[in-house]
Design a protein around this motif. Structure first.
Motif, PDB file in Angstrom:
ATOM      1  N   TRP A 246       0.739  -1.081  -0.147  1.00  0.00           N
ATOM      2  CA  TRP A 246       0.113   0.067  -0.053  1.00  0.00           C
ATOM      3  C   TRP A 246       1.082   1.153   0.531  1.00  0.00           C
ATOM      4  O   TRP A 246       1.660   1.708   0.242  1.00  0.00           O
ATOM      5  CB  TRP A 246      -0.672   0.907   1.517  1.00  0.00           C
ATOM      6  CG  TRP A 246      -1.825  -0.912   0.664  1.00  0.00           C
ATOM      7  CD1 TRP A 246      -2.341  -2.422   1.368  1.00  0.00           C
ATOM      8  CD2 TRP A 246      -3.270  -0.560   0.783  1.00  0.00           C
ATOM      9  NE1 TRP A 246      -3.527  -2.599   1.154  1.00  0.00           N
ATOM     10  CE2 TRP A 246      -3.914  -1.518   0.424  1.00  0.00           C
ATOM     11  CE3 TRP A 246      -3.904   0.666  -0.113  1.00  0.00           C
ATOM     12  CZ2 TRP A 246      -5.640  -1.764   0.700  1.00  0.00           C
ATOM     13  CZ3 TRP A 246      -4.977   0.633  -0.414  1.00  0.00           C
ATOM     14  CH2 TRP A 246      -5.389  -0.258  -0.305  1.00  0.00           C
ATOM     15  N   ARG A 248       1.278   5.421   1.224  1.00  0.00           N
ATOM     16  CA  ARG A 248      -0.063   6.204   2.524  1.00  0.00           C
ATOM     17  C   ARG A 248       0.314   6.836   2.012  1.00  0.00           C
ATOM     18  O   ARG A 248       1.461   7.426   2.137  1.00  0.00           O
ATOM     19  CB  ARG A 248       0.193   4.897   4.408  1.00  0.00           C
ATOM     20  CG  ARG A 248       0.543   3.105   4.042  1.00  0.00           C
ATOM     21  CD  ARG A 248       1.125   2.869   5.470  1.00  0.00           C
ATOM     22  NE  ARG A 248       0.337   1.631   5.524  1.00  0.00           N
ATOM     23  CZ  ARG A 248      -0.850   1.047   6.136  1.00  0.00           C
ATOM     24  NH1 ARG A 248      -1.414   1.831   6.042  1.00  0.00           N
ATOM     25  NH2 ARG A 248      -1.014  -0.288   6.002  1.00  0.00           N
ATOM     26  N   SER A 252      -2.362  14.294   5.780  1.00  0.00           N
ATOM     27  CA  SER A 252      -3.592  14.388   6.183  1.00  0.00           C
ATOM     28  C   SER A 252      -4.304  15.573   4.968  1.00  0.00           C
ATOM     29  O   SER A 252      -3.701  16.640   4.996  1.00  0.00           O
ATOM     30  CB  SER A 252      -3.975  14.595   7.307  1.00  0.00           C
ATOM     31  OG  SER A 252      -3.548  14.055   8.122  1.00  0.00           O
ATOM     32  N   ASN A 297      -7.944   3.224  -1.715  1.00  0.00           N
ATOM     33  CA  ASN A 297      -9.290   4.391  -0.784  1.00  0.00           C
ATOM     34  C   ASN A 297     -10.488   4.888  -1.940  1.00  0.00           C
ATOM     35  O   ASN A 297      -9.736   5.548  -2.198  1.00  0.00           O
ATOM     36  CB  ASN A 297      -8.227   4.380   0.181  1.00  0.00           C
ATOM     37  CG  ASN A 297      -8.644   5.022   1.887  1.00  0.00           C
ATOM     38  OD1 ASN A 297     -10.267   4.989   1.405  1.00  0.00           O
ATOM     39  ND2 ASN A 297      -7.606   5.117   2.959  1.00  0.00           N
ATOM     40  N   ILE A 302      -8.619  12.176   5.023  1.00  0.00           N
ATOM     41  CA  ILE A 302      -7.474  10.692   5.019  1.00  0.00           C
ATOM     42  C   ILE A 302      -6.818  11.277   6.173  1.00  0.00           C
ATOM     43  O   ILE A 302      -6.424  12.785   6.532  1.00  0.00           O
ATOM     44  CB  ILE A 302      -7.026   9.741   3.627  1.00  0.00           C
ATOM     45  CG1 ILE A 302      -6.156  10.648   2.836  1.00  0.00           C
ATOM     46  CG2 ILE A 302      -8.054   9.247   3.083  1.00  0.00           C
ATOM     47  CD1 ILE A 302      -5.292  11.497   3.534  1.00  0.00           C
ATOM     48  N   ASN A 303      -6.088  10.693   6.671  1.00  0.00           N
ATOM     49  CA  ASN A 303      -5.150  11.197   7.908  1.00  0.00           C
ATOM     50  C   ASN A 303      -3.503  10.775   6.824  1.00  0.00           C
ATOM     51  O   ASN A 303      -3.669   9.600   6.574  1.00  0.00           O
ATOM     52  CB  ASN A 303      -5.161  10.246   9.405  1.00  0.00           C
ATOM     53  CG  ASN A 303      -6.840  11.238   9.881  1.00  0.00           C
ATOM     54  OD1 ASN A 303      -6.573  12.129   9.921  1.00  0.00           O
ATOM     55  ND2 ASN A 303      -7.611  10.744   9.684  1.00  0.00           N
ATOM     56  N   ASP A 306      -2.940   6.768   6.373  1.00  0.00           N
ATOM     57  CA  ASP A 306      -4.159   5.716   6.310  1.00  0.00           C
ATOM     58  C   ASP A 306      -3.703   5.060   4.882  1.00  0.00           C
ATOM     59  O   ASP A 306      -2.761   6.193   3.502  1.00  0.00           O
ATOM     60  CB  ASP A 306      -5.048   7.001   5.331  1.00  0.00           C
ATOM     61  CG  ASP A 306      -5.949   6.825   6.893  1.00  0.00           C
ATOM     62  OD1 ASP A 306      -5.249   6.315   7.304  1.00  0.00           O
ATOM     63  OD2 ASP A 306      -6.807   8.086   7.039  1.00  0.00           O
ATOM     64  N   LEU A 308      -3.597   4.226   1.207  1.00  0.00           N
ATOM     65  CA  LEU A 308      -4.492   4.564   0.111  1.00  0.00           C
ATOM     66  C   LEU A 308      -4.789   3.746  -1.569  1.00  0.00           C
ATOM     67  O   LEU A 308      -5.258   3.746  -2.175  1.00  0.00           O
ATOM     68  CB  LEU A 308      -3.633   6.090  -0.580  1.00  0.00           C
ATOM     69  CG  LEU A 308      -3.717   6.880   0.558  1.00  0.00           C
ATOM     70  CD1 LEU A 308      -2.474   8.619   0.137  1.00  0.00           C
ATOM     71  CD2 LEU A 308      -4.549   7.894   1.395  1.00  0.00           C
TER      72      LEU A 308
END
Length: 314
Positions: A246, A248, A252, A297, A302-303, A306, A308
């Motif tokens: 992933w 990430r 945010s 995602n 998002i933060n 996370d 994505l």
């Protein structure tokens, strides 16, 4: 021909039967059963499990298994062998729109289970003791998590050569190398020298017609390769991915993707941008490698950290 016995009931060759195995009672004392549907040919052949809803919120998988059962009941001829359908395994999660059980346990981390254990453990025990000993192969339908879409893919451990051949026969877009996870349904079957494919397609709590269709078509291709069906839809071009990771979020904000699941991407390609709510900051999200997007995602806010974009590499 191997005689099937499930919950003390014998299933003869050529017989169709619907069973209900009592699990437990709701706090209201309403009895909860696990419905199982057996469809058998008179000719000897493999026993294949088709299951969905191991995670109760993965409705796409439930509908995929249900649709296959409907097609068999509506006249899709089974040339040999037996199909065992369990379209909805985790009834408790289904009732509460939840991945897990009321106590938070994940059924797919509860095997082999226990007859006197938790709710998840009780169902895991039924599958381990009543279903796994009966089958030769299986297809277990799953989806991505909340707001996470998976493009049609089969997950197998590449060390399991039989499962790899089954994945080839399934013939969907991607096959992903996924090691066996302890206490999972797939690992418990493998310990018994049975082989279950995990199909991923779509997102939890949402129906994805393409993911359902490809799950049905892939299952027909696999069953045809076993001689259980006369014909099947043509296969997709299948790409084998040796690993996946992933990408990430490094910040945010509002996540705005510029790519779609199923696409190929190049190293350094901009996959998305993360912005603040005021348009003052825009941060590009770049691909760290060449590969294929197998998951995405869908959450717009998002933060940092996370997941994505899920990228698989050949």
């Amino acid at each position: 021909m191997k005689e099937l016995v499930i919950n003390g009931v014998r299933i003869r060759p050529g017989q169709s039967m619907n069973l209900e195995i009592a699990i437990a009672k709701l706090p209201t004392h309403t009895l909860i059963d696990l419905p199982i549907f057996i469809r058998s040919s008179k000719e000897e052949g493999p026993v294949v499990l088709i299951s969905g809803g191991v995670h109760g919120d993965e409705i796409n998988g439930v509908v995929t298994a249900k649709r296959l059962l409907e097609e068999v009941d509506e006249g899709l001829e089974l040339l040999k062998g037996t199909l065992i359908f369990i379209p909805l395994v985790n009834i408790y999660g289904f009732l509460s729109n939840s991945r897990t059980f009321p106590d938070g346990r994940d059924l797919n981390r509860s095997f082999p289970g226990s007859k006197k254990g938790s709710l998840a453990g009780s169902i895991a025990y039924i599958l381990s003791s009543e279903i796994i000993p009966q089958i030769d192969f299986g297809i277990d339908f799953h989806t991505g998590g909340r707001m996470l879409t998976n493009f049609p893919q089969i997950r197998v451990d590449y060390k399991d050569k039989v499962a790899v051949e089954l994945a080839k026969a399934f013939g969907t877009h991607y096959v992903v190398n996924s090691k066996y996870i302890e206490k999972s349904f797939r690992k418990e079957a493998y310990k018994a020298r049975k082989h279950i494919l995990v199909y991923e397609g779509g997102e939890s709590m949402r129906l994805d017609e393409y993911g359902i269709e490809e799950g049905v078509n892939g299952s027909k291709r696999l069953l045809a390769s076993l001689g259980m069906l006369a014909d099947a839809p043509p296969p997709q071009e299948t790409i084998f991915l040796k690993e996946s990771n992933w990408v990430r979020a490094k910040a945010s904000g509002i996540f705005n993707s510029s790519v779609q699941v199923g696409e190929s991407v190049k190293k350094g390609q901009v996959l998305a941008r993360i912005s603040d709510p005021y348009g003052q900051i825009k941060i590009p999200v770049k691909s760290p490698t060449n590969g294929f997007i197998i998951g995405m995602n869908n959450m717009p806010v998002i933060n940092t950290g996370d997941a994505l974009v899920h990228i698989g590499k050949e």
